[in-house]
Design a protein around this motif. Structure first.
Motif, short mmCIF file in Angstrom:
data_model
loop_
_atom_site.label_atom_id
_atom_site.label_comp_id
_atom_site.label_asym_id
_atom_site.label_seq_id
_atom_site.Cartn_x
_atom_site.Cartn_y
_atom_site.Cartn_z
N LEU A 175 23.04 -2.05 11.26
CA LEU A 175 23.89 -3.08 11.09
C LEU A 175 22.77 -4.25 11.33
N GLU A 176 21.94 -4.25 12.30
CA GLU A 176 21.12 -5.54 12.05
C GLU A 176 20.09 -5.71 11.03
N ALA A 177 19.44 -4.56 10.60
CA ALA A 177 18.57 -4.60 9.59
C ALA A 177 19.06 -5.12 8.10
N ILE A 178 20.07 -4.80 8.00
CA ILE A 178 20.73 -5.14 6.64
C ILE A 178 21.42 -6.55 6.81
N ALA A 179 21.75 -7.05 8.02
CA ALA A 179 22.31 -8.30 8.20
C ALA A 179 21.16 -9.29 8.11
N ILE A 180 19.87 -9.00 8.65
CA ILE A 180 18.64 -9.63 8.42
C ILE A 180 18.37 -9.79 7.34
N ALA A 181 18.41 -8.76 6.48
CA ALA A 181 18.04 -8.68 4.90
C ALA A 181 18.97 -9.71 4.19
N ALA A 182 20.44 -9.67 4.69
CA ALA A 182 21.13 -10.80 4.26
C ALA A 182 20.89 -12.19 4.46
N MET A 183 20.21 -12.48 5.66
CA MET A 183 20.02 -13.86 5.93
C MET A 183 18.68 -13.97 4.74
N TYR A 184 17.81 -13.08 4.82
CA TYR A 184 16.65 -13.31 4.05
C TYR A 184 16.90 -13.56 2.55
N VAL A 185 17.81 -12.76 2.01
CA VAL A 185 18.06 -13.08 0.62
C VAL A 185 19.07 -14.33 0.17
N GLY A 186 19.67 -14.72 1.40
CA GLY A 186 20.48 -16.03 1.08
C GLY A 186 22.09 -15.93 0.97
#
Length: 357
Positions: A175-186
């Protein structure tokens, strides 16, 4: 016999043994609230004033995870407890399973003093009723060795930081790892937990590329703290404790709250549907207390955690406020509250594919 009945009659039996049979004496149950929660929220020193001022005793039970708590209540344990502590993002699961009763906010006057994000969040509510009221909260930021990095990191550091290859870390949690990736890619913040397959594929690609930079996916915060202490990890998505623990030992630690967003977490107070009317009434009184200034002040100093209301804020020094993220309330503008994706199984499958890549 249910747990609360066993405790009640055991106590009555013990008193009866001491006093013998007294003609005409009828037993009236003392007021009590049965609270299932995290151990660090129910220390005697936190709740002694409540017990003294109300005459309501507290029977405590402790949980090791939200999943464990949910399983207990779903298995019929709702009649054993008057108050539980679900995560804000988990309340909808309890409501969908018809395990909670709506709260009567008129009996929780301190609820009116919640900070705006906790007042306005749609989480914990359904059909205009509140089933889980935000209780205490914090953030999961980037923690880093300030003495071993040349500038404050942001999310891009964990995906592009070639200079620190092999010394970065992420938590092993889909949940957190993919959410952080989402913030990173915009990905827009409001879409993070509602991403479509194309957006999830973009996050998966970023996580696979990130993997070669990482020292580890951590599970234990104690292990991550040790990796920071030895310098094997210099920057990680983290919980807050390593920052304070290692600073106390003289290590120059930093904490970054990226402008793209910060993962926020929050637990709630909720009353099981099967709680007795007397237990629910006592639980409302305890909820009001833990949202109040005395409990909030003690939790801020000891936790250190903030409650969802402003009731204790004026009692804290600027340094104490800063420690629990309420000195500058604008930090709340960047919160990304964890939610349950409609198909979380898909997120878990993606995360397993990332780790297997």
């Amino acid at each position: 016999m249910r747990r609360r009945e066993f405790l009640k009659y055991s106590a009555m039996g013990a008193v009866g043994t001491m006093l013998g049979t007294v003609p005409g004496l009828s037993w009236a149950a003392d007021r009590a609230v049965h609270w299932l929660t995290w151990e660090n929220l129910a220390y005697d020193k936190y709740v002694a004033d409540f017990v003294k001022s109300t005459g309501i005793s507290i029977d405590k039970g402790f949980i090791g995870s939200d999943d464990e708590q949910f399983a207990k209540i779903r298995a019929g344990g709702g009649a054993d407890w008057d108050l539980i502590t679900p995560g804000l993002d988990k309340v909808e699961l309890y409501v969908a399973a018809d395990l909670l009763q709506p709260l009567d906010l008129s009996k929780i006057p301190n609820a009116a003093k919640r900070y705006a994000p906790f007042m306005n969040t749609p989480l914990g509510k359904k059909d205009g009723k509140t089933y889980g009221i935000p209780f205490y909260w914090g953030i999961n930021p980037i923690v880093y060795r300030a003495d071993l990095m040349d500038k404050e990191p942001d999310w891009s550091t964990l995906f592009e930081g070639e200079k620190y290859k092999g010394r970065l870390a992420m938590r092993d949690y889909a949940l957190e790892a993919i959410a952080i990736a989402a913030m990173y890619v915009g990905i827009p913040r409001e879409r993070i937990f509602k991403m479509d397959d194309k957006e999830l594929a973009e996050c998966k690609k970023a996580c696979i590329a990130q993997k070669k930079l990482l020292r580890t996916y951590w599970n234990s915060i104690a292990d991550l703290t040790n990796l920071f202490a030895t310098g094997e990890v210099v920057c990680a998505f983290s919980w807050v404790p390593p920052y304070y623990d290692l600073r106390a030992k003289g290590i120059d630690m930093g904490m970054a709250k990226p402008k793209e967003g910060v993962i926020g977490w929050c637990d709630t107070c909720a009353i099981p549907k099967d709680a007795s009317p007397e237990g629910a009434a006592a639980a409302h009184e305890l909820i009001n207390y833990v949202l109040g200034p005395d409990y909030g002040y003690k939790l801020a100093l000891d936790g250190p955690y903030a409650i969802s209301t402003s009731t204790a804020r004026a009692k804290l020094t600027p340094e104490e406020q800063d420690r629990i993220f309420i000195k500058d309330l604008s930090v709340m503008d960047s919160f990304v509250w964890k939610e349950n994706p409609a198909d979380y199984g898909k997120w878990v499958r993606i995360w397993n594919e990332v780790k297997a890549s």
